[in-house]
Motif scaffolding. Sequence first.
Motif, PDB file in Angstrom:
ATOM      1  N   VAL A  72      13.707 -18.884   1.554  1.00  0.00           N
ATOM      2  CA  VAL A  72      12.449 -18.450   0.957  1.00  0.00           C
ATOM      3  C   VAL A  72      12.291 -16.954   1.235  1.00  0.00           C
ATOM      4  CG1 VAL A  72       9.945 -18.725   0.951  1.00  0.00           C
ATOM      5  CG2 VAL A  72      11.401 -20.735   1.251  1.00  0.00           C
ATOM      6  N   ASP A  73      11.913 -16.227   0.215  1.00  0.00           N
ATOM      7  CA  ASP A  73      11.737 -14.779   0.322  1.00  0.00           C
ATOM      8  C   ASP A  73      10.383 -14.482   0.978  1.00  0.00           C
ATOM      9  OD1 ASP A  73      11.719 -12.031   0.055  1.00  0.00           O
ATOM     10  OD2 ASP A  73      11.852 -12.030  -2.132  1.00  0.00           O
ATOM     11  N   ILE A  74      10.388 -14.350   2.319  1.00  0.00           N
ATOM     12  CA  ILE A  74       9.178 -14.031   3.067  1.00  0.00           C
ATOM     13  C   ILE A  74       9.244 -12.553   3.429  1.00  0.00           C
ATOM     14  CG2 ILE A  74       7.812 -14.475   5.140  1.00  0.00           C
ATOM     15  CD1 ILE A  74       9.057 -17.302   5.202  1.00  0.00           C
ATOM     16  N   ARG A  75       8.287 -11.795   2.916  1.00  0.00           N
ATOM     17  CA  ARG A  75       8.245 -10.353   3.167  1.00  0.00           C
ATOM     18  C   ARG A  75       7.115 -10.054   4.149  1.00  0.00           C
ATOM     19  NH1 ARG A  75       9.465  -8.119  -2.954  1.00  0.00           N
ATOM     20  NH2 ARG A  75      11.224  -9.548  -3.294  1.00  0.00           N
ATOM     21  N   MET A  76       7.487  -9.589   5.325  1.00  0.00           N
ATOM     22  CA  MET A  76       6.522  -9.283   6.375  1.00  0.00           C
ATOM     23  C   MET A  76       6.238  -7.790   6.341  1.00  0.00           C
ATOM     24  SD  MET A  76       8.073 -11.878   9.237  1.00  0.00           S
ATOM     25  CE  MET A  76       6.719 -11.753  10.371  1.00  0.00           C
ATOM     26  N   LEU A  77       5.015  -7.422   5.942  1.00  0.00           N
ATOM     27  CA  LEU A  77       4.679  -6.022   5.700  1.00  0.00           C
ATOM     28  C   LEU A  77       3.505  -5.562   6.556  1.00  0.00           C
ATOM     29  CD1 LEU A  77       4.913  -6.196   1.805  1.00  0.00           C
ATOM     30  CD2 LEU A  77       6.667  -5.412   3.389  1.00  0.00           C
ATOM     31  N   GLU A  78       3.743  -4.528   7.371  1.00  0.00           N
ATOM     32  CA  GLU A  78       2.711  -3.924   8.203  1.00  0.00           C
ATOM     33  C   GLU A  78       1.907  -2.969   7.319  1.00  0.00           C
ATOM     34  OE1 GLU A  78       0.252  -1.841  10.660  1.00  0.00           O
ATOM     35  OE2 GLU A  78       1.727  -0.778   9.466  1.00  0.00           O
ATOM     36  N   VAL A  79       0.575  -3.140   7.298  1.00  0.00           N
ATOM     37  CA  VAL A  79      -0.239  -2.374   6.349  1.00  0.00           C
ATOM     38  C   VAL A  79      -1.196  -1.364   6.969  1.00  0.00           C
ATOM     39  CG1 VAL A  79      -0.105  -4.155   4.561  1.00  0.00           C
ATOM     40  CG2 VAL A  79      -1.998  -4.198   6.189  1.00  0.00           C
ATOM     41  N   TRP A  80      -1.333  -1.322   8.268  1.00  0.00           N
ATOM     42  CA  TRP A  80      -2.266  -0.377   8.876  1.00  0.00           C
ATOM     43  C   TRP A  80      -1.684   1.028   8.973  1.00  0.00           C
ATOM     44  CZ3 TRP A  80      -5.094  -3.062  13.544  1.00  0.00           C
ATOM     45  CH2 TRP A  80      -5.954  -4.044  13.045  1.00  0.00           C
ATOM     46  N   TYR A  81      -0.375   1.117   9.138  1.00  0.00           N
ATOM     47  CA  TYR A  81       0.253   2.427   9.342  1.00  0.00           C
ATOM     48  C   TYR A  81       1.303   2.765   8.294  1.00  0.00           C
ATOM     49  CZ  TYR A  81      -2.015   1.914  13.831  1.00  0.00           C
ATOM     50  OH  TYR A  81      -2.952   1.733  14.816  1.00  0.00           O
ATOM     51  N   ASN A  82       1.582   1.856   7.385  1.00  0.00           N
ATOM     52  CA  ASN A  82       2.617   2.076   6.381  1.00  0.00           C
ATOM     53  C   ASN A  82       1.955   2.171   5.005  1.00  0.00           C
ATOM     54  OD1 ASN A  82       4.624   1.382   4.309  1.00  0.00           O
ATOM     55  ND2 ASN A  82       6.000   1.078   6.044  1.00  0.00           N
ATOM     56  N   GLN A  83       1.938   3.373   4.449  1.00  0.00           N
ATOM     57  CA  GLN A  83       1.235   3.608   3.180  1.00  0.00           C
ATOM     58  C   GLN A  83       1.876   2.846   2.018  1.00  0.00           C
ATOM     59  OE1 GLN A  83       0.864   7.729   2.031  1.00  0.00           O
ATOM     60  NE2 GLN A  83      -1.045   7.315   0.976  1.00  0.00           N
ATOM     61  N   THR A  84       3.195   2.759   1.997  1.00  0.00           N
ATOM     62  CA  THR A  84       3.877   2.010   0.934  1.00  0.00           C
ATOM     63  C   THR A  84       3.468   0.539   0.980  1.00  0.00           C
ATOM     64  OG1 THR A  84       5.748   3.534   1.011  1.00  0.00           O
ATOM     65  CG2 THR A  84       6.135   1.376  -0.014  1.00  0.00           C
ATOM     66  N   ASN A  85       3.422  -0.019   2.186  1.00  0.00           N
ATOM     67  CA  ASN A  85       3.004  -1.416   2.333  1.00  0.00           C
ATOM     68  C   ASN A  85       1.528  -1.599   1.982  1.00  0.00           C
ATOM     69  OD1 ASN A  85       5.600  -1.987   3.149  1.00  0.00           O
ATOM     70  ND2 ASN A  85       5.085  -2.212   5.311  1.00  0.00           N
ATOM     71  N   GLN A  86       0.697  -0.576   2.248  1.00  0.00           N
ATOM     72  CA  GLN A  86      -0.716  -0.638   1.855  1.00  0.00           C
ATOM     73  C   GLN A  86      -0.833  -0.736   0.337  1.00  0.00           C
ATOM     74  OE1 GLN A  86      -2.723   2.778   3.474  1.00  0.00           O
ATOM     75  NE2 GLN A  86      -2.558   2.053   5.588  1.00  0.00           N
ATOM     76  N   GLN A  87       0.007   0.007  -0.380  1.00  0.00           N
ATOM     77  CA  GLN A  87      -0.009  -0.056  -1.846  1.00  0.00           C
ATOM     78  C   GLN A  87       0.423  -1.432  -2.331  1.00  0.00           C
ATOM     79  OE1 GLN A  87       2.518   3.280  -2.786  1.00  0.00           O
ATOM     80  NE2 GLN A  87       0.842   4.742  -2.650  1.00  0.00           N
ATOM     81  N   THR A  88       1.451  -1.990  -1.700  1.00  0.00           N
ATOM     82  CA  THR A  88       1.895  -3.337  -2.062  1.00  0.00           C
ATOM     83  C   THR A  88       0.782  -4.338  -1.783  1.00  0.00           C
ATOM     84  OG1 THR A  88       4.188  -2.761  -1.568  1.00  0.00           O
ATOM     85  CG2 THR A  88       3.653  -5.114  -1.655  1.00  0.00           C
TER      86      THR A  88
END
Length: 135
Positions: A72-88
Amino acid sequence: MDRIIKFVVALFVIIAAASVASLVFAAQGTTPAATPSVANDSIVYYFYGQGCPHCAAIEPFMENMTKKYPDVDIRMLEVWYNQTNQQTYTQVNAAAGISSPQGVPEVVIGKTVLIGQLEIPDKLEGYLRAIEKKK
């Protein structure tokens, strides 16, 4: 507290930018390339914040799920400090119909949204089994 304020301000800026971009794309009769992929119900997005105690509480559970369901494609994305992940984070929530995300930890699968350290461990594995069966 400063982190939360910075995150809220950054999220507001991202949402405002996404709204402007949507208007531009709508005026051009096009959609951004990233939009179709974020609405995919075979991708599991897990959004968390570095330093978030609620995220830290379910981190072992999430790591176990990635090992238990390797297909299963589980994408773990940190969003507090990573602007690209915030956009996602903003795009995935918008594709799920959430205009004002409630925060992290959050899992989004297509239009299904699970929030918090109680709901995610309680319900996520059922969704992972269903995704695995489709493959």
